[in-house]
Design an enzyme around this catalytic site. Structure first.
Site, PDB file in Angstrom:
ATOM      1  N   SER A  15      38.148 -20.896  28.092  1.00 28.12           N
ATOM      2  CA  SER A  15      36.800 -21.372  28.418  1.00 28.12           C
ATOM      3  C   SER A  15      35.711 -20.854  27.504  1.00 28.12           C
ATOM      4  CB  SER A  15      36.432 -20.940  29.847  1.00 28.12           C
ATOM      5  OG  SER A  15      36.593 -22.014  30.716  1.00 28.12           O
ATOM      6  N   ASP A  89      45.254 -20.580  36.810  1.00 30.31           N
ATOM      7  CA  ASP A  89      45.154 -19.143  37.024  1.00 30.31           C
ATOM      8  C   ASP A  89      46.496 -18.555  36.599  1.00 30.31           C
ATOM      9  OD1 ASP A  89      45.232 -16.575  38.040  1.00 30.31           O
ATOM     10  OD2 ASP A  89      44.321 -17.102  39.959  1.00 30.31           O
ATOM     11  N   VAL A  90      46.485 -17.714  35.570  1.00 34.30           N
ATOM     12  CA  VAL A  90      47.762 -17.224  35.026  1.00 34.30           C
ATOM     13  C   VAL A  90      48.544 -16.372  36.023  1.00 34.30           C
ATOM     14  CG1 VAL A  90      47.031 -17.332  32.599  1.00 34.30           C
ATOM     15  CG2 VAL A  90      46.660 -15.212  33.900  1.00 34.30           C
ATOM     16  N   ASN A 116      45.911 -15.524  25.981  1.00 37.00           N
ATOM     17  CA  ASN A 116      44.604 -14.909  25.694  1.00 37.00           C
ATOM     18  C   ASN A 116      43.870 -14.434  26.948  1.00 37.00           C
ATOM     19  OD1 ASN A 116      41.898 -14.712  24.068  1.00 37.00           O
ATOM     20  ND2 ASN A 116      41.471 -16.118  25.765  1.00 37.00           N
ATOM     21  N   SER A 169      45.067  -5.635  22.135  1.00 36.35           N
ATOM     22  CA  SER A 169      43.784  -4.979  21.832  1.00 36.35           C
ATOM     23  C   SER A 169      44.081  -3.682  21.105  1.00 36.35           C
ATOM     24  CB  SER A 169      43.031  -4.673  23.129  1.00 36.35           C
ATOM     25  OG  SER A 169      41.969  -3.770  22.881  1.00 36.35           O
ATOM     26  N   TYR A 182      43.147  -1.285  31.507  1.00 31.44           N
ATOM     27  CA  TYR A 182      43.081  -2.253  30.405  1.00 31.44           C
ATOM     28  C   TYR A 182      44.046  -1.859  29.286  1.00 31.44           C
ATOM     29  CZ  TYR A 182      40.946  -5.166  26.755  1.00 31.44           C
ATOM     30  OH  TYR A 182      40.721  -6.083  25.749  1.00 31.44           O
ATOM     31  N   LYS A 186      47.483  -3.736  27.749  1.00 27.88           N
ATOM     32  CA  LYS A 186      47.597  -4.180  26.353  1.00 27.88           C
ATOM     33  C   LYS A 186      48.805  -3.524  25.671  1.00 27.88           C
ATOM     34  CE  LYS A 186      44.100  -6.948  26.614  1.00 27.88           C
ATOM     35  NZ  LYS A 186      44.269  -8.394  26.532  1.00 27.88           N
TER      36      LYS A 186
HETATM   37  N1  LIG Z   1      36.007  -9.342  22.737  1.00 27.22           N
HETATM   38  C1  LIG Z   1      36.647  -8.303  22.270  1.00 27.22           C
HETATM   39  O1  LIG Z   1      36.047  -7.445  21.589  1.00 27.22           O
HETATM   40  C2  LIG Z   1      38.122  -8.117  22.520  1.00 27.22           C
HETATM   41  C3  LIG Z   1      38.756  -7.010  21.916  1.00 27.22           C
HETATM   42  C4  LIG Z   1      40.109  -6.813  22.133  1.00 27.22           C
HETATM   43  C5  LIG Z   1      40.835  -7.705  22.903  1.00 27.22           C
HETATM   44  N2  LIG Z   1      40.202  -8.764  23.480  1.00 27.22           N
HETATM   45  C6  LIG Z   1      41.031  -9.653  24.306  1.00 27.22           C
HETATM   46  O2  LIG Z   1      40.802 -11.009  23.957  1.00 27.22           O
HETATM   47  C7  LIG Z   1      40.939 -11.834  25.114  1.00 27.22           C
HETATM   48  C8  LIG Z   1      39.664 -12.674  25.286  1.00 27.22           C
HETATM   49  O3  LIG Z   1      38.551 -11.812  25.387  1.00 27.22           O
HETATM   50  P1  LIG Z   1      37.042 -12.354  25.366  1.00 27.22           P
HETATM   51  O4  LIG Z   1      36.224 -11.301  24.718  1.00 27.22           O
HETATM   52  O5  LIG Z   1      37.003 -13.735  24.841  1.00 27.22           O
HETATM   53  O6  LIG Z   1      36.716 -12.281  26.933  1.00 27.22           O
HETATM   54  P2  LIG Z   1      36.223 -13.404  27.988  1.00 27.22           P
HETATM   55  O7  LIG Z   1      36.015 -12.708  29.277  1.00 27.22           O
HETATM   56  O8  LIG Z   1      35.094 -14.167  27.411  1.00 27.22           O
HETATM   57  O9  LIG Z   1      37.470 -14.377  28.062  1.00 27.22           O
HETATM   58  C9  LIG Z   1      38.530 -14.178  28.948  1.00 27.22           C
HETATM   59  C10 LIG Z   1      38.892 -15.514  29.541  1.00 27.22           C
HETATM   60  O10 LIG Z   1      39.998 -15.319  30.422  1.00 27.22           O
HETATM   61  C11 LIG Z   1      39.736 -16.070  31.601  1.00 27.22           C
HETATM   62  N3  LIG Z   1      40.487 -15.526  32.729  1.00 27.22           N
HETATM   63  C12 LIG Z   1      40.257 -14.389  33.435  1.00 27.22           C
HETATM   64  N4  LIG Z   1      41.138 -14.269  34.419  1.00 27.22           N
HETATM   65  C13 LIG Z   1      41.957 -15.347  34.346  1.00 27.22           C
HETATM   66  C14 LIG Z   1      43.070 -15.796  35.098  1.00 27.22           C
HETATM   67  N5  LIG Z   1      43.528 -15.106  36.166  1.00 27.22           N
HETATM   68  N6  LIG Z   1      43.680 -16.950  34.730  1.00 27.22           N
HETATM   69  C15 LIG Z   1      43.233 -17.661  33.673  1.00 27.22           C
HETATM   70  N7  LIG Z   1      42.164 -17.307  32.938  1.00 27.22           N
HETATM   71  C16 LIG Z   1      41.548 -16.154  33.275  1.00 27.22           C
HETATM   72  C17 LIG Z   1      38.220 -15.974  31.812  1.00 27.22           C
HETATM   73  O11 LIG Z   1      37.725 -16.990  32.688  1.00 27.22           O
HETATM   74  C18 LIG Z   1      37.728 -16.108  30.382  1.00 27.22           C
HETATM   75  O12 LIG Z   1      37.500 -17.439  30.010  1.00 27.22           O
HETATM   76  C19 LIG Z   1      41.205 -10.907  26.297  1.00 27.22           C
HETATM   77  O13 LIG Z   1      42.591 -10.818  26.534  1.00 27.22           O
HETATM   78  C20 LIG Z   1      40.689  -9.564  25.793  1.00 27.22           C
HETATM   79  O14 LIG Z   1      41.323  -8.470  26.407  1.00 27.22           O
HETATM   80  C21 LIG Z   1      38.869  -8.987  23.309  1.00 27.22           C
END
Ligand SMILES: NC(=O)c1ccc[n+]([C@@H]2O[C@H](COP(=O)([O-])OP(=O)(O)OC[C@H]3O[C@@H](n4cnc5c(N)ncnc54)[C@H](O)[C@@H]3O)[C@@H](O)[C@H]2O)c1
Length: 277
Positions: A15, A89-90, A116, A169, A182, A186
């Site tokens: 999303s 929902d995963v 993701n 991560s 968290y 990971k």
């Molecule tokens: N942004 C960063 O700096 C960063 C760094 C390291 C890792 N990550 C990883 O990258 C991925 C995306 O992060 P982001 O920053 O885009 O965060 P975000 O919160 O914007 O995106 C996460 C998405 O997962 C969805 N989600 C949550 N629970 C869910 C479920 N039960 N079923 C299906 N969808 C679900 C949310 O609705 C959201 O759209 C995550 O796994 C996060 O751990 C992000």
């Protein structure tokens, strides 16, 4: 190079943030993309779902209207690719099974899976870790990726071709202060992805982990600004990455050219894992 024409990708948590950037980059490279998320903007029950997810972030994004799965899907169709936004929902195994069956039926194959979906809103030292959120983080980040991988596996195995990418991560390799749940999930993904690399090798399935550092997504912006600044100062490049920096690696790992790369944890962190002082 890196032509994904004719391939079908499923992205979880598509999303917004990294998931949305991955969907768009995969489509630009030629793939048809199924954008899945727990939140879709057309969902009349959006608020209830956000509340049930126990996620402060989900609630924040819902109230600020930062949910783009259907918009992302429309942008992909405008590129001439096939795309659908599907609520998934995963953590819900029945729903995951139904969605993968639907994708196979409507798109013909499942070639690329980007695990993701994740939660980023649970911070606290061990005394303050919420037991409920510990369980939720394991359910979403780790078991959710396992559920989707299992649902995609037999399709990839049958066609003797598959690409699985886990969004890990740097917290999975370095640990994270105040991030017990968290970073544990990971690190767990790194183990799961390496095991899938071993099991998938004979079926043309590769499995790799991307470990982003500090990436400028909405989720990161919603964090504590002083802590965010300190984290950026830990990077060799002294800057945040953009979602597209991660998406470029997703496209490469999904491509036929990456066929000999498997079981790897690749950092996209501007040198955050180096000895910076
Ligand atoms: N942004 C960063 O700096 C960063 C760094 C390291 C890792 N990550 C990883 O990258 C991925 C995306 O992060 P982001 O920053 O885009 O965060 P975000 O919160 O914007 O995106 C996460 C998405 O997962 C969805 N989600 C949550 N629970 C869910 C479920 N039960 N079923 C299906 N969808 C679900 C949310 O609705 C959201 O759209 C995550 O796994 C996060 O751990 C992000």
């Amino acid at each position: 190079m890196f032509d994904l024409s004719g391939k079908v990708a499923v992205v979880t948590g598509g999303s917004r943030g990294l998931g949305r950037a991955d969907c768009l980059a995969l489509a630009r490279a030629g793939a048809d993309v199924v954008v899945t998320d727990i939140l879709l903007e057309s969902d009349p029950e959006l608020q209830r779902v956000a509340e049930a997810s126990q996620s402060a972030l989900a609630q924040l994004f819902t109230s600020h209207n930062v949910v783009y799965a259907e918009r992302t899907s429309a942008e992909i169709r405008a590129m001439g690719r096939r795309s659908m936004a599907i609520k998934m929902d995963v953590t819900d195994r029945d729903q995951v099974a139904a969605v993968f069956a639907q994708v196979k039926h409507e798109f013909g194959s499942i070639d690329i899976l980007v695990n993701n979906a994740g939660t980023l809103d649970h911070m606290g030292q061990i005394e303050d870790q919420s037991d409920d959120l510990w369980e939720r983080d394991l359910r979403v980040n780790l078991t959710g990726a396992y559920n989707c991988t299992k649902a995609a596996w037999h399709h990839m195995r049958e066609q003797n071709w598959g690409r699985i990418i886990f969004m890990s991560s740097v917290a999975g390799t370095l640990g994270g202060f105040g991030q017990a749940s968290y970073s544990t999930t990971k690190a767990g993904l790194n183990g799961l992805g390496k095991s899938m690399a071993l099991e998938g090798a004979r079926f043309g399935i590769t499995s790799n982990m991307i470990a982003p550092g500090i990436i400028a997504t909405e989720a990161f912006a919603a964090g504590n600004p002083r802590m965010n600044e300190r984290m950026v100062l830990r990077t060799a490049m002294r800057s945040m990455g953009e979602p597209e920096d991660v998406a470029a690696l997703v496209v490469f790992l999904a491509s036929p050219e990456a066929r000999y790369i498997t079981g790897q944890v690749i950092h996209v962190g501007g040198g955050i894992d180096l000895f910076v002082y």
